[in-house]
Design a protein around this motif. Structure first.
Motif, short mmCIF file in Angstrom:
data_model
loop_
_atom_site.label_atom_id
_atom_site.label_comp_id
_atom_site.label_asym_id
_atom_site.label_seq_id
_atom_site.Cartn_x
_atom_site.Cartn_y
_atom_site.Cartn_z
N ARG A 132 33.23 25.05 -12.64
CA ARG A 132 32.74 24.16 -13.69
C ARG A 132 31.39 24.70 -14.17
O ARG A 132 30.45 24.82 -13.37
CB ARG A 132 32.55 22.74 -13.14
N GLN B 33 33.87 17.93 -19.30
CA GLN B 33 32.67 17.13 -19.24
C GLN B 33 32.92 15.79 -18.55
O GLN B 33 32.02 15.21 -17.94
CB GLN B 33 32.10 16.91 -20.64
N GLU B 34 34.16 15.28 -18.65
CA GLU B 34 34.59 14.15 -17.84
C GLU B 34 35.34 14.74 -16.64
O GLU B 34 36.42 15.33 -16.80
CB GLU B 34 35.49 13.21 -18.63
N GLN C 116 38.38 21.67 -21.14
CA GLN C 116 37.22 20.81 -21.32
C GLN C 116 37.07 19.93 -20.09
O GLN C 116 38.04 19.32 -19.63
CB GLN C 116 37.44 19.96 -22.56
N THR D 228 29.48 22.75 -23.77
CA THR D 228 30.06 21.68 -22.99
C THR D 228 30.54 22.24 -21.66
O THR D 228 30.79 23.44 -21.52
CB THR D 228 31.24 21.00 -23.72
N VAL D 229 30.67 21.35 -20.68
CA VAL D 229 31.15 21.78 -19.37
C VAL D 229 32.64 22.09 -19.49
O VAL D 229 33.43 21.25 -19.95
CB VAL D 229 30.91 20.69 -18.32
N HIS D 230 33.00 23.28 -19.07
CA HIS D 230 34.40 23.70 -19.06
C HIS D 230 34.79 24.14 -17.65
O HIS D 230 33.95 24.60 -16.86
CB HIS D 230 34.64 24.87 -20.03
N HIS E 241 28.72 25.32 -17.98
CA HIS E 241 28.51 25.18 -19.41
C HIS E 241 28.93 26.47 -20.10
O HIS E 241 28.47 27.55 -19.74
CB HIS E 241 27.03 24.90 -19.73
#
Length: 365
Positions: free
Chosen positions: A72, A40-41, A38, A79-81, A74
């Motif tokens: 990086r 997204q941050e 994960q 979510t951005v992975h 979606h």
């Protein structure tokens, strides 16, 4: 049928996630095994790899990103992975319907009446010059043709669902705060996305996802698999590989699947303290998270709190503010547990190297 209680499932998860013993593997290999991180941050994957890999240095992930071994994008759950280049190319088409459906489900009213295929074609045409663009720049090229939807909604539709994109470095590099610049995935990697199989050829990508998920998260139920990736239609893939799997039940009677030779350590195996990043898939990768977090605290896994595992379970949250690493227990810790938490916190502070001068462990009333 063998019943696995939460402690047995916990130790299996820790073993699969490299959280029992830090692994000595290359970054792309670790990212592939974990089916992505994960992201997204942008800075959280560094913590996710630090707590899993022996001797991890941030430059190893930077090199993998700038060298295009990992990207990086979606993908799972929209979510951005951070995933390997190979997995991004192999899995993206299988996620198309889910990505479109989730954007439409969120913005159905704003996007009413749009021909998505037409918007997608226009987005690809704009990006055909292979010039990286921010979402704002992409929307500016499209908004005269589709002036109705809000800019943010139109941009999210194109970038997160219709045109497979990569968020380019320096976004996501160690201690970088760069904004998002997008480029089509195929352009960045120099290879087209693997197409979906023709009708009648089954779902080889779905079967691969089942096996890969179980290697990193099993034993798990079909609902856990769907919670991890957000995809529908995977029960058929589970049925297709069922003869290759072993089957258990959990304490609530759910049917669990696993790879026969995957590690399932003894429930009494000692588990070290681990500091996890925000939104870590060790928590989010399940529908039923009881193997790793108590029901009273399950909300921390979706609220963006960084968490601390003590004896394999979420027992605290942590944050860095100014010069202090602050740890907030969710239950009383024994003296030995407090010592172990402080020891691992010192290692984390050395890794972060943010002039952390104080480690503060809150008390539980």
């Amino acid at each position: 049928m063998t019943v696995l209680d939460d402690r047995a499932l916990n130790r299996a998860t820790l073993a699969r996630q490299h959280l029992l013993t830090r692994a000595d593997v290359a970054v792309p290999e670790a990212v592939a095994h974990l089916c992505g991180l994960q992201a997204q941050e942008p800075q959280e994957p560094f913590i996710g790899l630090w707590c899993r890999l022996a001797g991890f240095a941030p430059g190893r992930l930077d090199e993998a990103m700038t060298g295009r071994a990992v990207v990086r994008t979606h993908l799972m759950r929209r979510t951005v992975h951070l995933v390997t280049a190979g997995d991004a190319l192999a899995w993206r088409a299988r996620h198309d319907a889910m990505l479109r459906g989730r954007v439409l489900g969120t913005y159905r009213r704003e996007l009413a009446g749009l021909d998505l295929d037409e918007v997608a074609a226009a987005g690809r045409a704009v990006m055909a010059d292979q010039r990286p663009r921010t979402m704002r720049e992409l929307v500016q090229a499209l908004e005269d043709r589709w002036p109705g939807p809000p800019r943010r909604v139109l941009g999210e539709l194109v970038v997160a669902a219709l045109v497979p994109m990569v968020q380019l470095p320096p976004r996501g590099l160690w201690r970088q705060s760069a904004g998002v610049r997008n480029l089509p995935l195929a352009s960045w990697l120099g290879r087209d996305i693997d197409p979906l199989p023709a009708a009648g050829e089954g779902d080889p990508v779905g079967r691969q996802l089942v096996r890969r998920y179980l290697a990193a998260y099993g034993p798990a139920a079909g609902a856990d698999l769907r919670a991890w990736c957000g995809l529908s239609g995977l029960p058929a893939a589970v049925r297709a590989v069922r003869d290759e799997l072993v089957v258990f039940r959990d304490a609530r009677g759910r049917e669990l699947f696993d790879l026969p030779d995957a590690p399932r350590p003894h429930p009494d195996t000692p588990a070290p303290v681990r500091f996890l990043p925000a939104f870590d898939n060790a928590l989010l990768g399940y529908h039923d998270r009881s193997r790793i977090v108590d029901a009273a605290h399950v909300g921390v896994s979706v609220a963006g709190h960084r968490t601390v595992l003590v004896d394999g379970r979420v027992a605290a949250t942590w944050a860095v503010r100014d010069d202090r690493l602050r740890i907030s227990p969710l239950r009383r810790l024994t003296a030995a547990e407090e010592d172990a938490v402080r020891a691992e916190a010192r290692e984390l502070a050395a890794f972060l190297d943010e002039r952390i001068e104080h480690i503060h462990l809150d008390t539980v009333a």
